[in-house]
Design a protein around this motif. Sequence first.
Motif, PDB file in Angstrom:
ATOM      1  N   ASN A   1       1.114  -1.800   0.134  1.00 18.87           N
ATOM      2  CA  ASN A   1       0.067   0.046  -0.114  1.00 18.87           C
ATOM      3  C   ASN A   1       0.112   1.279  -0.136  1.00 18.87           C
ATOM      4  O   ASN A   1       0.402   1.864  -0.837  1.00 18.87           O
ATOM      5  CB  ASN A   1      -1.090   0.143   1.050  1.00 18.87           C
ATOM      6  CG  ASN A   1      -2.233  -1.463   1.065  1.00 18.87           C
ATOM      7  OD1 ASN A   1      -2.295  -2.137   0.329  1.00 18.87           O
ATOM      8  ND2 ASN A   1      -2.138  -1.323   2.447  1.00 18.87           N
ATOM      9  N   PRO A   2       1.564   1.763   1.104  1.00 16.26           N
ATOM     10  CA  PRO A   2       2.802   2.581   0.991  1.00 16.26           C
ATOM     11  C   PRO A   2       3.238   2.911  -0.151  1.00 16.26           C
ATOM     12  O   PRO A   2       3.888   4.369  -0.952  1.00 16.26           O
ATOM     13  CB  PRO A   2       3.631   2.352   1.663  1.00 16.26           C
ATOM     14  CG  PRO A   2       3.118   1.753   2.983  1.00 16.26           C
ATOM     15  CD  PRO A   2       2.207   0.126   2.044  1.00 16.26           C
ATOM     16  N   VAL A   3       3.916   2.260  -1.298  1.00 10.64           N
ATOM     17  CA  VAL A   3       4.384   1.980  -2.494  1.00 10.64           C
ATOM     18  C   VAL A   3       2.953   2.139  -3.181  1.00 10.64           C
ATOM     19  O   VAL A   3       2.980   3.494  -4.536  1.00 10.64           O
ATOM     20  CB  VAL A   3       4.990   1.146  -3.274  1.00 10.64           C
ATOM     21  CG1 VAL A   3       5.396   0.541  -4.188  1.00 10.64           C
ATOM     22  CG2 VAL A   3       5.869   0.371  -2.152  1.00 10.64           C
ATOM     23  N   VAL A   4       1.622   1.948  -3.618  1.00  6.61           N
ATOM     24  CA  VAL A   4       0.625   2.398  -4.282  1.00  6.61           C
ATOM     25  C   VAL A   4       0.540   3.917  -4.102  1.00  6.61           C
ATOM     26  O   VAL A   4       0.454   4.571  -4.992  1.00  6.61           O
ATOM     27  CB  VAL A   4      -0.267   1.542  -3.767  1.00  6.61           C
ATOM     28  CG1 VAL A   4      -1.309   2.214  -5.081  1.00  6.61           C
ATOM     29  CG2 VAL A   4       0.242   0.216  -4.164  1.00  6.61           C
ATOM     30  N   TYR A   5       0.582   4.379  -2.794  1.00  8.18           N
ATOM     31  CA  TYR A   5       0.153   6.098  -2.467  1.00  8.18           C
ATOM     32  C   TYR A   5       1.066   6.607  -3.165  1.00  8.18           C
ATOM     33  O   TYR A   5       0.676   7.851  -3.706  1.00  8.18           O
ATOM     34  CB  TYR A   5       0.195   5.835  -0.993  1.00  8.18           C
ATOM     35  CG  TYR A   5      -0.877   4.976  -0.150  1.00  8.18           C
ATOM     36  CD1 TYR A   5      -2.063   4.635  -0.797  1.00  8.18           C
ATOM     37  CD2 TYR A   5      -0.641   4.724   0.940  1.00  8.18           C
ATOM     38  CE1 TYR A   5      -3.164   3.441  -0.139  1.00  8.18           C
ATOM     39  CE2 TYR A   5      -1.469   3.651   1.747  1.00  8.18           C
ATOM     40  CZ  TYR A   5      -2.517   3.342   1.175  1.00  8.18           C
ATOM     41  OH  TYR A   5      -3.649   2.450   1.833  1.00  8.18           O
ATOM     42  N   GLY A   6       2.015   6.440  -2.754  1.00 10.00           N
ATOM     43  CA  GLY A   6       3.955   6.954  -3.313  1.00 10.00           C
ATOM     44  C   GLY A   6       3.601   7.082  -4.916  1.00 10.00           C
ATOM     45  O   GLY A   6       4.305   8.754  -5.488  1.00 10.00           O
ATOM     46  N   PHE A   7       3.629   6.303  -5.682  1.00  9.27           N
ATOM     47  CA  PHE A   7       2.823   6.215  -6.824  1.00  9.27           C
ATOM     48  C   PHE A   7       1.663   7.278  -7.396  1.00  9.27           C
ATOM     49  O   PHE A   7       1.973   7.563  -8.644  1.00  9.27           O
ATOM     50  CB  PHE A   7       2.997   4.740  -7.911  1.00  9.27           C
ATOM     51  CG  PHE A   7       4.827   3.848  -7.628  1.00  9.27           C
ATOM     52  CD1 PHE A   7       5.144   5.299  -9.126  1.00  9.27           C
ATOM     53  CD2 PHE A   7       5.416   3.157  -7.495  1.00  9.27           C
ATOM     54  CE1 PHE A   7       6.729   4.091  -8.694  1.00  9.27           C
ATOM     55  CE2 PHE A   7       5.953   2.564  -7.128  1.00  9.27           C
ATOM     56  CZ  PHE A   7       6.790   2.980  -8.379  1.00  9.27           C
TER      57      PHE A   7
ATOM     58  N   GLU B   1       3.966  14.071  -0.819  1.00  9.24           N
ATOM     59  CA  GLU B   1       4.653  15.174  -0.892  1.00  9.24           C
ATOM     60  C   GLU B   1       4.890  14.876   0.887  1.00  9.24           C
ATOM     61  O   GLU B   1       5.647  15.765   1.658  1.00  9.24           O
ATOM     62  CB  GLU B   1       3.861  16.842  -1.033  1.00  9.24           C
ATOM     63  CG  GLU B   1       3.982  16.915  -2.819  1.00  9.24           C
ATOM     64  CD  GLU B   1       2.594  17.911  -3.438  1.00  9.24           C
ATOM     65  OE1 GLU B   1       1.790  17.822  -2.016  1.00  9.24           O
ATOM     66  OE2 GLU B   1       2.270  18.435  -4.692  1.00  9.24           O
ATOM     67  N   SER B   2       4.205  14.488   1.038  1.00 13.18           N
ATOM     68  CA  SER B   2       3.992  14.547   2.622  1.00 13.18           C
ATOM     69  C   SER B   2       4.779  13.210   3.346  1.00 13.18           C
ATOM     70  O   SER B   2       5.522  13.493   4.215  1.00 13.18           O
ATOM     71  CB  SER B   2       2.378  13.911   3.113  1.00 13.18           C
ATOM     72  OG  SER B   2       1.295  14.225   3.292  1.00 13.18           O
TER      73      SER B   2
END
Length: 395
Positions: free
Chosen positions: A342-348, A355-356
């Motif tokens: 999930n963090p990877v998906v949000y980052g992409f 930005e956060s």
Amino acid sequence: METVTAVEDPLNATSAEDGGNSSAYIDYDAEQSVQIYFWGELATALVVYGLTFVIGFIGNVLILVAITGNRRMKSVTNTFLASLATADLTLICLCIPVKIAKLFSFTWTLGPVLCLGVHYIQTVTAICSVLTLTAISLERYYVILHPMKAQYICTRSQANRTVVAIWVLSFVLACPMLVAQVHISVGMPPVGFWCVRNVDIPALWRFNELYLLVVLLLAPTAVMATAYTCIVLEVWRVMQKRQHMTNQVPTSKSFGEDHALVLDDTVKEPVQRSRSVDDQATLQQLTRMMVAVVVFFLLCWAPLLIFNALQSLDVFPVHVPGPVKHLKTAFELMAYANSSVNPVVYGFMSRSFRESFQRSLCGQRQPHGMRRDASKSSNLTHLTSLRQPAAGAMA
């Protein structure tokens, strides 16, 4: 030394412990059990679990910091995402260290409380994750298809209450695991212990696996598929209307509220129209991101849940042979790896999260000039979606 392959779950796979039915236990050498490691099998598991732990821990902590430490990121959807990150962190911090330790032992050496407790928490976090994703899909459905209802249904206070209800329900729904998982003694003195599914009671074992298949896969998938299908159809319908109407000069606004967005945008000032288009693009971007999160969750968990259910139905043998055991191990690694996806998906896919993340890593405050854009990206529930009534209709 001979061993018997057990019916295992993610906490018991690719380890030196190859448990089995209590009626078919074979003696083992206690000294040998702590001296022999099958590095061909262990290396891949160690790498996957290690990467999952590092990426998942850092990524999910950044998600929580970005949401809780930034007032502009506190929206309805992000409240659910914080709950999802908490569930992933719980799985990573409590289950993966036990899993890694278990790789280096033929027996379970952590006691009966941890045997049941870790498997119970693992099930709780999985149920919590899928219920949260289901809640997000329903929230997106109301925001896009029923924007007026969303104004009083999809609020932050309601989201907080829903998150609490999801966690309570997850602890309740995971209770069958406390009966399905057993801590049993094996071998002749010195006696060892295994932590395995209770295959000595086939009906209980079968019920547990089919129950998890329904709760974690079939029921939530049906709800989420319905919600996102309605969303996609609505977006496509409105975009078709927009494409048709942009080439026409409107003579009146008497076509009804459902057409108000298209007609109103053709006569707005350029700045206002651009702002409306940006808001809609952000809304669609978030919806696409959440669909991606759901797809990855299903891809990571479905193979393991289906395999376990088929195994309980005797489609696969209780004592899994070599190639099939490796296949199941791959499914279990995929299930754990989902906690770091999930963090990877949000980052992409999310500029506001990128930005956060950057500000959290660099210890920077949000620049004043970026607050308006961040507010627009995070407080999406306050948008009136693609079917927003015209300004005149609202007045």
